[in-house]
Design a protein around this motif. Structure first.
Motif, PDB file in Angstrom:
ATOM      1  N   TYR A  25     -27.478  -0.435  45.539  1.00  0.00           N
ATOM      2  CA  TYR A  25     -27.625   1.007  45.712  1.00  0.00           C
ATOM      3  C   TYR A  25     -28.479   1.372  46.919  1.00  0.00           C
ATOM      4  O   TYR A  25     -28.400   2.478  47.437  1.00  0.00           O
ATOM      5  N   HIS A 247     -20.451   7.010  37.253  1.00  0.00           N
ATOM      6  CA  HIS A 247     -21.327   6.800  38.411  1.00  0.00           C
ATOM      7  C   HIS A 247     -22.767   7.188  38.072  1.00  0.00           C
ATOM      8  O   HIS A 247     -23.001   8.064  37.240  1.00  0.00           O
ATOM      9  N   PHE A 248     -23.696   6.574  38.825  1.00  0.00           N
ATOM     10  CA  PHE A 248     -25.104   6.926  38.655  1.00  0.00           C
ATOM     11  C   PHE A 248     -25.350   8.388  39.022  1.00  0.00           C
ATOM     12  O   PHE A 248     -26.176   9.053  38.423  1.00  0.00           O
ATOM     13  N   MET A 249     -24.612   8.885  40.029  1.00  0.00           N
ATOM     14  CA  MET A 249     -24.918  10.242  40.503  1.00  0.00           C
ATOM     15  C   MET A 249     -24.762  11.267  39.376  1.00  0.00           C
ATOM     16  O   MET A 249     -25.659  12.079  39.140  1.00  0.00           O
ATOM     17  N   ALA A 389     -28.463   6.562  42.632  1.00  0.00           N
ATOM     18  CA  ALA A 389     -27.461   7.111  43.566  1.00  0.00           C
ATOM     19  C   ALA A 389     -28.138   7.491  44.877  1.00  0.00           C
ATOM     20  O   ALA A 389     -29.250   8.037  44.870  1.00  0.00           O
ATOM     21  N   THR A 474     -21.797  13.131  50.205  1.00  0.00           N
ATOM     22  CA  THR A 474     -20.926  12.515  49.195  1.00  0.00           C
ATOM     23  C   THR A 474     -19.446  12.680  49.540  1.00  0.00           C
ATOM     24  O   THR A 474     -18.626  11.861  49.179  1.00  0.00           O
ATOM     25  N   TYR A 571     -20.328  16.058  43.556  1.00  0.00           N
ATOM     26  CA  TYR A 571     -19.905  14.820  42.866  1.00  0.00           C
ATOM     27  C   TYR A 571     -18.390  14.803  42.664  1.00  0.00           C
ATOM     28  O   TYR A 571     -17.713  13.834  43.039  1.00  0.00           O
ATOM     29  N   ASP A 582     -21.911   7.235  44.686  1.00  0.00           N
ATOM     30  CA  ASP A 582     -23.202   6.531  44.600  1.00  0.00           C
ATOM     31  C   ASP A 582     -23.593   5.859  45.906  1.00  0.00           C
ATOM     32  O   ASP A 582     -24.763   5.610  46.157  1.00  0.00           O
ATOM     33  N   LYS A 589     -30.324   4.206  50.343  1.00  0.00           N
ATOM     34  CA  LYS A 589     -31.158   4.999  49.430  1.00  0.00           C
ATOM     35  C   LYS A 589     -32.559   5.207  50.010  1.00  0.00           C
ATOM     36  O   LYS A 589     -33.081   6.305  49.971  1.00  0.00           O
TER      37      LYS A 589
END
Ligand code: AGP
Length: 594
Positions: A25, A247-249, A389, A474, A571, A582, A589
């Motif tokens: 990530y 997804h983490f987002m 994310a 994104t 998203y 993500d 990140k």
């Protein structure tokens, strides 16, 4: 950006790969591992994703320990040669490195004159070669590492293997490095998240320290000798790889309400409020807020809240500008540095300059063990929990919430008005994630669009900035932000029938002005998406393409309610376009280099 892992224990390759995946990530473009097995150090490297690396690994008998790395290219292109680990010419030293060796060209030059040759474009290779160089005159491995660290300048977290030793050496300066030991197994990592599922506590390696570990040993040293450390409890919050979200987002967006709850719980405790209230802050006459990207947008909003609540000058700056602007600060200045990761290079540099100039520094961080949290005079946690994310979501909402609390606490300190949590509790009670079907409808439209504008006045402009960043990073849509009042001063020329203009209109004192700007854009053919918290006369909005209405809070925490729909829209737009929200292309990140 780059990630480091090291592991002492069976199944070394599998564990290293699993941990490198946990670091994905952070952003990377090549990866590699080095494993001691069958009496030699076996190195595997590949360009691109970790699955490419996996394909190169041959089964190893009796693997005992090893190191791994994900590289985000800084010095030299992202290819297999430049990927870590890097190896000395005599094959005795194998290293992985995070950070930047600032004097690597000088060292390379020196070593070349002494007959050494180089195979990569990286700064890291010079460290491997330096280790070899110093070992020509010194026997003791720790001494060789210490001499090498004395020669290099810059930032580094290093995990080092030596052919003759059955363990892993390490060293650190300015780049994070942590170690956890469980029985005979040891894990080294540049991110505490790697210890998830492995250990409950870990040790933090500090700047200037070197060390060694194997199945039976874990030793830390600095220039004064051996260092005895207390372990730190791991706090993984709600981090869980096996989550029910795709997804983490989106998982993290839906953790926002819980983050606000954590904030209320934490800042309701007197001892935590006292960390700010009992600080000596006499003579503070101005506040500067510094951050990058999303953190800067939180700072923009924060500067409005501080000016309103404290009545003193407060300005927000992008950290990369602040550090080179010779900022006008002194001991009458409170510099608030906002960073989710607490590792962003520009923000850390801005902190250093602020300290040099005598300012009081306050770090608003999510990662409580980060470099920024450790070095600032006051560390104020935002309690968002682990954010994986790349697109920051719950951290932004938490930054806004904690800035609001901080402004309230400083008001109590400077002006005497007792702070209470009522507004934040109201935010929590009123908080909802909105009409998801509406957001998905907009995402369906946006996926076919490559240009849009977001406009607003006052606090709405800050939301527009952040919403626009979410769409950009994104969904790769060229989304631009303007003050609504600037429409006629230029960008109206860009508007035609294909243009979507999102108009943020949640600021009561300028509502009619903002609505006029929406009409002006509409008259030139734009499709207007009006975002408001007010019940407007139907006649005012009937010409608009879409209206999103959120609850009205009546205070600056409105900004938290305002951003969430845009995080969700960003998203779904990304997912519709087939991207991985993500891991946006080209981004990392934590931006740990300038
Ligand atoms: C946010 O979505 C971005 N990925 C980016 O702008 C980020 O906020 C910025 O790099 C700052 O990071 P920090 O908060 O960890 O310092």
């Amino acid at each position: 950006m780059c990630g480091i892992v090291g592991y002492v224990g069976k199944d070394t390759e599998r564990v290293l790969i699993e941990k490198l995946k946990q670091l994905e990530y952070r952003g990377y473009d090549s990866a590699g591992i080095a494993v001691k097995a069958e009496q030699k150090i076996n190195v595997f490297k590949a360009k691109g994703e970790i699955k490419n690396l996996e394909k190169t690994i041959v089964p190893l008998k009796d693997a005992q320990f090893g190191i791994g790395h994900t590289r985000w290219a800084t010095h030299g292109k992202p290819d297999e040669i430049n990927a870590h680990p890097h190896v000395s010419s005599d094959d005795k030293w194998v290293i992985v490195h995070n950070g930047i060796i600032e004097n690597y060209l000088e060292i390379k030059d020196e070593l070349t004159k002494k007959g050494m040759s180089f195979y990569s474009e990286t700064d890291t290779e010079t460290v491997a070669k330096l280790l070899e160089f110093h070992s020509r005159k010194v026997e003791d491995k720790m001494e060789i590492i210490s001499e090498t660290c004395d020669t290099i300048k810059g930032s580094y977290a290093l995990a080092i293997l030596n052919k003759e030793t059955n363990g892993i050496y390490f060293a650190k300066n300015k780049s994070p490095l942590f170690i956890a030991k469980k029985g005979e197994n040891v894990m080294i990592a540049s991110d505490v998240i790697c210890f998830y599922g492995f250990a409950d506590e870990y040790y933090s390696v500090e700047d200037g320290e070197i060390g060694y570990t194997d199945a039976n040993t874990l030793v830390f040293k600095n220039k004064f000798g051996e260092v005895v450390k207390n372990p730190i409890k791991c706090d993984f919050g709600n981090y869980n790889n096996a989550n029910t979200y795709k997804h983490f987002m989106i998982k993290e967006i839906y953790e926002t309400k819980n983050a606000i709850k954590n904030i209320i719980e934490y800042y309701s405790q007197e001892e935590n409020r006292n960390k700010i209230l009992l600080r000596k802050l006499d003579g503070i006459k101005r506040i500067k807020i510094v951050g990058c990207g999303t953190a800067y947008h939180a700072g923009l909003m924060g500067s409005k809240i501080f000016e309103e609540k404290l009545g003193i000058e407060c300005t927000a700056y992008v950290a990369s500008e602040f550090r080179y602007q010779d900022p006008k600060i002194g001991d009458d200045t409170l510099v608030i540095l906002i960073s989710q990761s607490g590792e962003t290079a520009d923000t850390l540099a801005a902190h250093e300059i602020s300290k040099q100039k005598g300012a009081v520094t306050l770090a608003l961080v999510n990662v409580e063990y980060s470099a920024l949290a450790k070095s600032a005079d006051i560390s104020v946690p935002i309690k968002a929990g682990v954010e994986v994310a790349v697109a920051s979501t719950k951290a932004y909402s938490s930054q806004l919430t904690v800035l609001y609390i901080l402004a309230g606490l400083l008001r109590e300190k400077f002006i005497g008005d007792k702070f209470n949590m009522a507004d934040v509790e109201k935010l929590y009670n009123e908080f909802d994630y909105g009409n998801i079907n509406n957001f998905k409808l907009l995402a369906d439209v946006f996926q076919y669009n490559d240009k849009m504008f977001m406009i607003g006045r006052g606090a709405d402009y800050c939301t527009a900035q952040e919403a626009s960043l979410k769409i950009k990073e994104t969904s790769y849509i060229n989304s631009d932000t303007y003050y609504a009042g600037e429409l006629k001063h230029g960008f109206l020329a860009l508007i035609d029938e294909k243009t979507y203009v999102v108009v943020f209109a949640t600021e009561k004192n300028v509502l009619s002005k903002t609505l006029c700007n929406a009409e002006e854009a509409k008259a030139r053919g734009a499709k207007i998406i009006l975002f408001t918290c007010f019940d407007l006369e139907p006649s005012l909005t009937e010409n608009f393409y879409f209206v999103i209405k959120v609850k009205e809070l009546g205070n600056a925490l409105q900004a938290v309610l305002n951003i969430v729909p845009w995080q969700i829209i960003a998203y779904y737009t990304s997912v519709n376009k087939g991207y991985n929200p993500d891991k946006p292309r080209n981004l990392a990140k934590s931006v740990t280099v300038e």
